[in-house]
Write an enzyme that holds these catalytic residues in place. Structure first.
Site, PDB file in Angstrom:
ATOM      1  N   TYR A 108      61.989 -22.122 -10.327  1.00 17.20           N
ATOM      2  CA  TYR A 108      62.324 -22.127  -8.894  1.00 17.20           C
ATOM      3  C   TYR A 108      62.723 -23.523  -8.432  1.00 17.20           C
ATOM      4  CZ  TYR A 108      61.896 -22.052  -3.858  1.00 17.20           C
ATOM      5  OH  TYR A 108      62.161 -22.183  -2.518  1.00 17.20           O
ATOM      6  N   GLU A 196      68.361 -22.848  -1.868  1.00 16.03           N
ATOM      7  CA  GLU A 196      67.384 -22.314  -2.817  1.00 16.03           C
ATOM      8  C   GLU A 196      68.073 -21.719  -4.042  1.00 16.03           C
ATOM      9  OE1 GLU A 196      63.428 -20.017  -1.700  1.00 16.03           O
ATOM     10  OE2 GLU A 196      65.096 -18.611  -1.852  1.00 16.03           O
TER      11      GLU A 196
END
Ligand code: GDP
Ligand code: MN
Length: 386
Positions: A108, A196
């Site tokens: 992530y 993101e």
């Protein structure tokens, strides 16, 4: 403002962030042609602004052009329901057809503004492909963080540190560090509130790339990013919010309750929502009509509320400073004559020209529920909404 994954990946590529080869398609035939051109197994991904597409059936694997055509045929036109869409889902108009990645690890990477210090915060985790909120709740230490001083910018060592911290050492450290720097460049130069990559993947053949991409852009800065503003997809936004923006009535945000609010000023709007909650109710929206001295704006705001079937009562809370209460009162009267206001209306009007406003309302014979105190007004609205 948000954009689709394929648009986010095009932006990332411009900043040197490696992304899978692929193209967007609007029909099953186009999807087949892209798969044929790529000449490798592909993944067909629904393009909607919400995440969680994988679990919702919006992402399918295909080995060749024929399978890609079939997968796209299934996904295009579907109402894709995920935890981020409403229960009705979101219509899929396009699919992204990409080379399928052989995934070794899912990680992530995200950047937000940390409001507690007013600085961009880069976050990285070895636990990717799942919601970062889940990781934060379960195992906060699994998220590595690095604040950025925008006056000196993102430093190369920060990228390498973060890469190391999520297990991207050795051969992967340099490309991963560059990738994080590229994401930061995209975030900073385009005035993002969020950037993101989830998942960031390590492939079986040892590459690091962005398998998914998401950006939120600060609406107040869009005027200086015309290229980004053009990517806006109104079909992905709440139709009443779009109507409110187009009619220029102020700030309107749809919420989940049943009391429609008409308020002048953002602070007053928030206080009004607090008062409704305190009285045991739930606002249907946040509508700040601003310093209005035009009855038409009041009419337009009523129209937005009457188009919302969730609205069971209206609470008008006006503090007349620069705005004149008599003008607002006239707007309320006009709204009632122009449309069928089929729900109870509670009005709390105080401030500039309130006497004249009161006179207009009294003469109109409208059956409004009146209150002078915000707490009483909220209570009356909650009761009226049932
Ligand atoms: P989201 O569910 O909307 O966030 O969509 P993502 O793009 O993040 O994809 C969800 C999941 O699908 C990823 O976490 C991967 O596990 C899987 N996935 C996506 N692209 C590929 C791919 O090219 N190859 C493989 N094997 N899996 C993929
Ligand atoms: Mn994702």
């Amino acid at each position: 403002m948000k954009v689709h994954e394929y648009q986010a990946k095009e932006l990332l590529a411009r900043y040197g962030v490696p992304v899978p080869n692929g193209k967007v398609a609007g029909t099953a035939d186009e999807a087949a042609a892209i798969a044929k051109e790529l000449g490798v197994p592909v993944v067909v991904k629904a393009q909607i602004h919400a995440g969680g597409r994988g679990k919702g059936g919006g992402i399918k694997l295909a080995s060749d052009a024929a399978e890609a055509r079939a997968a796209a045929g299934e996904i295009l036109g579907m109402q894709l329901v995920t935890h981020q869409t409403g229960p009705g889902g979101q219509l899929v108009k396009r699919v992204l057809v990409e080379e399928r990645i052989e995934i070794d690890r899912e990680l992530y990477l995200g950047i937000v503004i940390d409001n507690s210090v007013g600085l961009p915060l880069v976050m990285a985790s070895a636990e990717g492909g799942v919601e970062i909120e889940e990781v934060a709740a379960k195992d906060p230490d699994a998220i590595k963080k690095s604040l950025v001083d925008p006056t000196i910018g993102f430093q190369a060592f920060q990228g390498r540190d973060l890469a190391m911290a999520i297990g991207l050492g050795g051969e992967l450290m340099r490309p991963a560090g560059n990738l994080i720097a590229g994401l930061y460049g995209a975030f900073a130069e385009n005035d993002c509130s969020l950037a993101e990559i989830n998942p960031l993947v390590v492939t079986k053949d040892g590459r690091v790339l962005a398998a998914d991409a998401k950006f939120n852009f600060d609406d107040n800065a869009l005027y200086r990013h015309k290229d980004i503003a053009e990517l806006r997809d109104l079909d992905e936004e709440d139709p009443l919010e779009v109507a409110a923006q187009e009619s220029g009535i102020g700030t309107y945000i749809k919420l989940t309750g049943n009391i429609g609010c008409v308020v002048n000023g953002a602070g007053l709007a928030m206080a009004t929502m607090d008062a409704i909650k305190l009285a045991g109710g739930d606002p249907a929206n946040f509508l700040d009509i601003g310093t209005v001295n035009d009855p038409d704006r009041v009419i337009a705001s009523f129209r937005i509320l009457m188009d919302d079937p969730d609205v069971k009562a209206v609470l008008i809370n006006i503090f007349g400073g620069m705005a004149r209460v008599d003008v607002i009162a006239q707007g309320i009267i006009d709204a009632h004559s122009e449309m069928d206001v089929g729900v109870p209306v509670v009005a709390r009007l105080v401030g500039t020209n309130v006497e004249e406003g009161e006179r207009l309302l009294a003469e109109s014979g409208l059956n409004l529920i009146r209150a002078n105190d915000l707490g009483e007004a909220a209570k009356a609205a909650v009761e009226a909404a049932g």
